[in-house]
Motif scaffolding. Structure first.
Motif, PDB file in Angstrom:
ATOM      1  N   PHE A 130     -67.159 -37.843 -77.669  1.00  0.00           N
ATOM      2  CA  PHE A 130     -65.846 -37.699 -77.038  1.00  0.00           C
ATOM      3  C   PHE A 130     -65.840 -38.376 -75.671  1.00  0.00           C
ATOM      4  O   PHE A 130     -66.821 -38.295 -74.925  1.00  0.00           O
ATOM      5  N   ASP A 172     -64.116 -38.588 -72.023  1.00  0.00           N
ATOM      6  CA  ASP A 172     -63.286 -37.784 -71.110  1.00  0.00           C
ATOM      7  C   ASP A 172     -62.332 -38.614 -70.266  1.00  0.00           C
ATOM      8  O   ASP A 172     -61.282 -38.134 -69.841  1.00  0.00           O
ATOM      9  N   ARG A 173     -62.733 -39.830 -69.957  1.00  0.00           N
ATOM     10  CA  ARG A 173     -61.929 -40.662 -69.056  1.00  0.00           C
ATOM     11  C   ARG A 173     -61.982 -42.117 -69.511  1.00  0.00           C
ATOM     12  O   ARG A 173     -63.061 -42.646 -69.783  1.00  0.00           O
ATOM     13  N   ARG A 201     -54.181 -41.654 -78.439  1.00  0.00           N
ATOM     14  CA  ARG A 201     -54.386 -40.226 -78.705  1.00  0.00           C
ATOM     15  C   ARG A 201     -54.267 -39.389 -77.440  1.00  0.00           C
ATOM     16  O   ARG A 201     -53.624 -38.339 -77.449  1.00  0.00           O
ATOM     17  N   ARG A 202     -54.888 -39.809 -76.340  1.00  0.00           N
ATOM     18  CA  ARG A 202     -54.884 -39.001 -75.118  1.00  0.00           C
ATOM     19  C   ARG A 202     -54.493 -39.830 -73.899  1.00  0.00           C
ATOM     20  O   ARG A 202     -55.338 -40.147 -73.052  1.00  0.00           O
ATOM     21  N   ASP A 212     -53.188 -38.838 -71.375  1.00  0.00           N
ATOM     22  CA  ASP A 212     -53.477 -38.060 -70.158  1.00  0.00           C
ATOM     23  C   ASP A 212     -54.895 -38.294 -69.637  1.00  0.00           C
ATOM     24  O   ASP A 212     -55.192 -37.986 -68.487  1.00  0.00           O
ATOM     25  N   LEU A 213     -55.770 -38.819 -70.484  1.00  0.00           N
ATOM     26  CA  LEU A 213     -57.148 -39.093 -70.059  1.00  0.00           C
ATOM     27  C   LEU A 213     -57.351 -40.581 -69.777  1.00  0.00           C
ATOM     28  O   LEU A 213     -58.479 -41.053 -69.668  1.00  0.00           O
ATOM     29  N   LEU A 250     -56.137 -44.114 -67.571  1.00  0.00           N
ATOM     30  CA  LEU A 250     -55.508 -44.583 -66.332  1.00  0.00           C
ATOM     31  C   LEU A 250     -55.604 -46.108 -66.275  1.00  0.00           C
ATOM     32  O   LEU A 250     -56.687 -46.663 -66.456  1.00  0.00           O
ATOM     33  N   ASP A 274     -50.518 -43.615 -67.527  1.00  0.00           N
ATOM     34  CA  ASP A 274     -50.248 -43.765 -66.090  1.00  0.00           C
ATOM     35  C   ASP A 274     -50.698 -45.138 -65.628  1.00  0.00           C
ATOM     36  O   ASP A 274     -51.793 -45.586 -65.966  1.00  0.00           O
ATOM     37  N   HIS A 297     -60.577 -48.584 -80.013  1.00  0.00           N
ATOM     38  CA  HIS A 297     -61.106 -47.401 -80.701  1.00  0.00           C
ATOM     39  C   HIS A 297     -60.906 -46.147 -79.847  1.00  0.00           C
ATOM     40  O   HIS A 297     -60.503 -45.094 -80.352  1.00  0.00           O
ATOM     41  N   ALA A 349     -57.217 -45.179 -79.637  1.00  0.00           N
ATOM     42  CA  ALA A 349     -56.721 -44.565 -80.880  1.00  0.00           C
ATOM     43  C   ALA A 349     -57.344 -43.214 -81.175  1.00  0.00           C
ATOM     44  O   ALA A 349     -56.697 -42.346 -81.781  1.00  0.00           O
ATOM     45  N   THR A 350     -58.610 -43.010 -80.759  1.00  0.00           N
ATOM     46  CA  THR A 350     -59.315 -41.800 -81.214  1.00  0.00           C
ATOM     47  C   THR A 350     -59.907 -40.943 -80.100  1.00  0.00           C
ATOM     48  O   THR A 350     -60.382 -39.839 -80.351  1.00  0.00           O
ATOM     49  N   THR A 379     -62.660 -41.335 -78.865  1.00  0.00           N
ATOM     50  CA  THR A 379     -64.093 -41.208 -79.166  1.00  0.00           C
ATOM     51  C   THR A 379     -64.702 -42.593 -79.360  1.00  0.00           C
ATOM     52  O   THR A 379     -63.982 -43.583 -79.470  1.00  0.00           O
ATOM     53  N   ILE A 386     -62.014 -47.930 -86.807  1.00  0.00           N
ATOM     54  CA  ILE A 386     -61.028 -46.965 -86.296  1.00  0.00           C
ATOM     55  C   ILE A 386     -60.510 -46.109 -87.459  1.00  0.00           C
ATOM     56  O   ILE A 386     -60.397 -44.887 -87.349  1.00  0.00           O
ATOM     57  N   THR A 394     -63.082 -43.521 -88.208  1.00  0.00           N
ATOM     58  CA  THR A 394     -63.107 -42.426 -87.228  1.00  0.00           C
ATOM     59  C   THR A 394     -61.887 -41.521 -87.384  1.00  0.00           C
ATOM     60  O   THR A 394     -61.994 -40.301 -87.220  1.00  0.00           O
ATOM     61  N   LEU A 395     -60.761 -42.128 -87.702  1.00  0.00           N
ATOM     62  CA  LEU A 395     -59.547 -41.304 -87.832  1.00  0.00           C
ATOM     63  C   LEU A 395     -59.669 -40.284 -88.962  1.00  0.00           C
ATOM     64  O   LEU A 395     -58.973 -39.267 -88.963  1.00  0.00           O
ATOM     65  N   ILE A 450     -62.186 -34.021 -84.205  1.00  0.00           N
ATOM     66  CA  ILE A 450     -61.840 -34.375 -82.816  1.00  0.00           C
ATOM     67  C   ILE A 450     -60.898 -33.316 -82.240  1.00  0.00           C
ATOM     68  O   ILE A 450     -61.082 -32.850 -81.115  1.00  0.00           O
ATOM     69  N   TYR A 510     -62.843 -30.264 -81.349  1.00  0.00           N
ATOM     70  CA  TYR A 510     -63.614 -30.489 -80.123  1.00  0.00           C
ATOM     71  C   TYR A 510     -62.695 -30.345 -78.904  1.00  0.00           C
ATOM     72  O   TYR A 510     -63.036 -29.682 -77.923  1.00  0.00           O
ATOM     73  N   GLU A 511     -61.513 -30.981 -78.995  1.00  0.00           N
ATOM     74  CA  GLU A 511     -60.571 -30.918 -77.859  1.00  0.00           C
ATOM     75  C   GLU A 511     -60.154 -29.480 -77.559  1.00  0.00           C
ATOM     76  O   GLU A 511     -60.039 -29.080 -76.397  1.00  0.00           O
ATOM     77  N   PRO A 561     -57.109 -33.907 -66.041  1.00  0.00           N
ATOM     78  CA  PRO A 561     -56.870 -34.479 -64.712  1.00  0.00           C
ATOM     79  C   PRO A 561     -55.493 -34.112 -64.165  1.00  0.00           C
ATOM     80  O   PRO A 561     -54.515 -34.049 -64.920  1.00  0.00           O
ATOM     81  N   GLN A 566     -52.241 -35.207 -62.554  1.00  0.00           N
ATOM     82  CA  GLN A 566     -51.597 -36.519 -62.659  1.00  0.00           C
ATOM     83  C   GLN A 566     -51.295 -37.080 -61.273  1.00  0.00           C
ATOM     84  O   GLN A 566     -50.921 -36.342 -60.369  1.00  0.00           O
ATOM     85  N   VAL A 567     -51.476 -38.399 -61.127  1.00  0.00           N
ATOM     86  CA  VAL A 567     -51.196 -39.023 -59.823  1.00  0.00           C
ATOM     87  C   VAL A 567     -49.693 -39.182 -59.621  1.00  0.00           C
ATOM     88  O   VAL A 567     -48.956 -39.295 -60.565  1.00  0.00           O
TER      89      VAL A 567
END
Lengths: 476, 197
Positions: free
Chosen positions: A28, A30-31, A54-55, A57-58, A60, A104, A159, A162-163, A165, B168, B171-172, B178, B181-182, B194, B196-197
């Motif tokens: 996984f 994180d950033r 997918r994320r 929010d993680l 930038l 962002d 990758h 999209a995931t 990970t 991909i 993995t999907l 996933i 895990y999240e 985080p 947000q800025v």
């Protein structure tokens, strides 16, 4: 009692989503930091496959590589168009892709803009114990905070988008222990150049390196970022420095970092990350701080490191025949003759900047040498490129910009600048540059440009004398 | 990814160690937003030298390149793999590769084959006159002179290369894992989200 673990093992184990029989793990992330050069094809791939991020929010996004470092806004506060149509197109692609995929985006004229590897730590986006990726090899930089951070290619960027990970196999671990006390004039940059000289450009291949020892512990976070930044120059997948009170003090209060009760929980977790007593590394390299001098490169690989008091080597002196050939080619490209004292080499250009050395401490170290001095007449071009708009502001608040401009330097807007010959800041063919960047590859700073990697203080010293110079001669 | 299991033909005998990504494709070529067309910028600085192997008609269109230690060191630019694929190269044989380049090559169906220096020396010699054959299935590099060198490859990578697997997409299929895990992460370490800025 559980088996003692290294910092790397702890971070790795905390991020395994799935493990396959062959040992490959789904890890996984994180950033994810995104810049304009290595992302357009990844976003295009997502669009073509009808996939989303997918994320967001993680994730930038910030432009850095292509941006000219001259003024960004005109007198009316309007953005000045980018002259190079291809650079403009790539920057526009990121500006369009980020909002389209909900990410962002820090725009070019925002004070928060800067080099991704300066922005991540500065904003508190990069945190200890996290996995951090970016389509850029110097992502290893964030390991200075105790994050498992590494560069990835564009397919992997897609990758992760999209995931969230990556499919990875565990690297081997290496400890590079630097004990003792640094000599006067020796900075974090000299330490990492020295390490690269000792290990060689491929010495860390297949490994994640943890930098340990009293020298590393005594360094500021800025210094640790400089060291980990160049982990890739000795071939390592990533560099790590265990997070400690110095790290926590650096992160506390940064905009994207945890705050309040979250902060306490985060610090409690980060304190568990240090390598356990009794844990073993696959390889250990010990370095004595007393052996590290202010350092400089002579060739076209970052492993070509010498103390500034050294002389240009004779290619036949290398044991490895392929290194002899490489050294001959390097010296030919660099226009250097074996036996020349490094301090007799004249430089026409000075570059202070890059993700390795553009933080506030780097600028302070260079300004300290330049205070009350001027660049030599043979130095045609000397620029300082702060790593971010916030570094630039702070430096201006401290009056550093006036020291630089007073010494004949240009004071620029943040970006990757002359580190990589991609934006307008280039070193002319056949000319030399004392550069605080990370790579002295053939053509790296522009076609035919000759790069000597040095610390910020050493770059400043070279500016004053017009030749590679032992900073200890100028230090007050 | 396109499937690949065999490569045969001439090989550029380059041999140098530490061929970095700026040599494979200089930064000025990275301003593209496409994956194709980078072949014309590939190995620009090596091609500037008269008599270089890339412009020698003897090796025109060679699908293999032979290099020294630490091939592809430096930048993470996948453009290096794209540029080589664009100039028709399908495999690189070297004693070692940088980790990032090796990954990028794999994602683009470009074989990065590790053989010991002694084998490289022999292949450099053969490459000057004859074809080289690579068989991924049997993990061997052979020459018309009965040379036979076996190489190691990660089984997962081998499977993906031979079958042209979309990683991909693969993995999907683990999306549920996933998500689990999240969910655990937000429970255990909620402070990781985080601000947000």
């Amino acid at each position: 009692m559980s088996t003692p673990q290294t910092l790397y093992e702890k971070i790795w184990n905390a991020h395994v989503v799935e493990q396959r029989d062959d040992g490959t793990c789904l890890i996984f992330i994180d950033r994810h930091l995104v810049h304009e050069v290595t992302s357009p094809q990844a976003f295009e791939g997502l669009r073509a496959a009808g996939r989303r991020v997918r994320r967001p929010d993680l994730t930038l996004a910030v432009p850095d590589h292509n941006l000219p470092t001259t003024a960004r806004l005109d007198q009316n506060g309007q953005p000045i168009p980018i002259a190079d149509p291809e650079s403009a197109q790539q920057l526009e692609a990121l500006e369009r892709n980020a909002p389209e995929f909900g990410i962002d985006y820090i725009n070019a004229s925002d004070a928060k803009q800067g080099i991704v590897h300066v922005v991540g730590p500065e904003q508190g986006f990069s945190l200890p114990g996290t996995t951090i990726v970016c389509g850029d090899s110097h992502t290893a930089c964030h390991g200075g905070l105790g994050a498992l951070a590494f560069g990835i290619g564009t397919s992997e960027v897609e990758h992760v988008l999209a995931t969230q990970t990556l499919q990875l196999t565990r690297s081997k671990s290496m400890e590079v222990r630097v004990e003792g006390e640094l000599l006067p004039g020796v900075s974090a940059k000299d330490v990492v150049l020295h390490i690269t000289g000792v290990l060689g450009a491929a010495g860390g291949s297949g490994h994640v390196i943890e930098y340990t020892g009293s020298v590393i512990r005594a360094l500021s976070v800025e210094g640790r970022l400089t060291i980990s930044n160049m982990a890739i120059e000795h071939g390592a997948r990533a560099g790590l420095v265990a997070p400690d009170d110095t790290t926590f003090a650096y992160i506390k209060g940064r905009p994207m970092a945890p705050a309040g009760a979250d902060w306490d929980a985060a610090v409690a977790y980060w304190r568990t990350l240090a390598t356990d007593a009794g844990a073993t590394y696959d390889k250990v390299v010990s370095i004595d701080a007393a052996d590290i001098a202010p350092s400089v490169t002579w060739g076209t690989s970052p492993e070509d490191v010498l103390p500034i008091t050294g002389i240009v080597p004779e290619p036949s002196a290398f044991a490895d025949p392929s290194k002899q050939e490489a050294a001959r080619k390097s010296l030919d490209y660099m226009g250097l003759t074996p036996g020349t004292r490094m301090t007799d080499i004249e430089v026409q250009n000075i570059f202070i900047g890059s993700c390795t050395n553009s933080r506030i401490e780097d600028l302070r170290a260079a300004a300290e040498i330049l205070k009350g001095r001027k660049k030599a007449a043979n130095v045609k071009w000397a620029i300082v490129v702060p790593g971010s708009g916030l570094v630039k502001q702070q430096a201006e608040d401290e009056g550093l910009d006036r020291i630089f401009t007073g010494a004949g330097f240009e004071w620029r807007e943040p970006g990757c600048s002359a580190c990589l010959g991609m934006n307008p800041d280039k070193v002319p063919a056949g000319e030399r540059c004392a550069s605080t960047s990370n790579r002295n590859f053939v053509g790296r700073q522009g076609p035919g440009a000759r790069t000597h990697l040095v610390s910020p203080a050493m770059a400043a010293a070279a500016a004053v004398t017009g030749r590679l110079t032992d900073v200890r001669e100028l230090a007050s | 990814m396109k499937a690949i299991s065999r490569v045969e033909g001439r090989a550029y005998p380059v041999g140098l160690k530490n061929i970095d990504t700026d040599v494979i494709i200089p930064a000025v070529w990275l301003k593209t937003i496409s994956r194709v067309g980078l072949g014309k910028g590939a190995f620009e600085s090596l091609r500037a030298v008269p008599g270089n192997v890339f412009d020698d008609p003897e090796y025109a269109g060679a699908p293999i390149l032979i290099a020294g230690d630490n091939f592809g060191c430096g930048s993470s630019r996948e453009h290096a793999a794209w540029a080589m694929a664009d100039m028709g190269i399908s495999a690189v044989i070297a004693p070692s590769f940088s980790d990032i380049f090796s990954g990028n090559a794999f994602k683009n169906g470009l074989l990065a084959i590790v053989l010991p220096q002694a084998a490289i020396d022999r292949l450099m010699e053969v490459a000057r006159t004859d074809d080289i054959h690579i068989d991924l299935e049997t993990q061997t590099v052979t020459t018309p002179f009965q040379d036979r060198f076996e190489f190691e490859i990660d089984p997962f990578r081998k499977h993906c290369l031979i079958n042209g697997v979309d990683e991909i997409g693969l993995t999907l299929k683990s999306s549920d894992a996933i998500s689990a895990y999240e969910a655990k992460l937000s429970a255990d370490r909620p402070w990781l989200a985080p601000n947000q800025v």
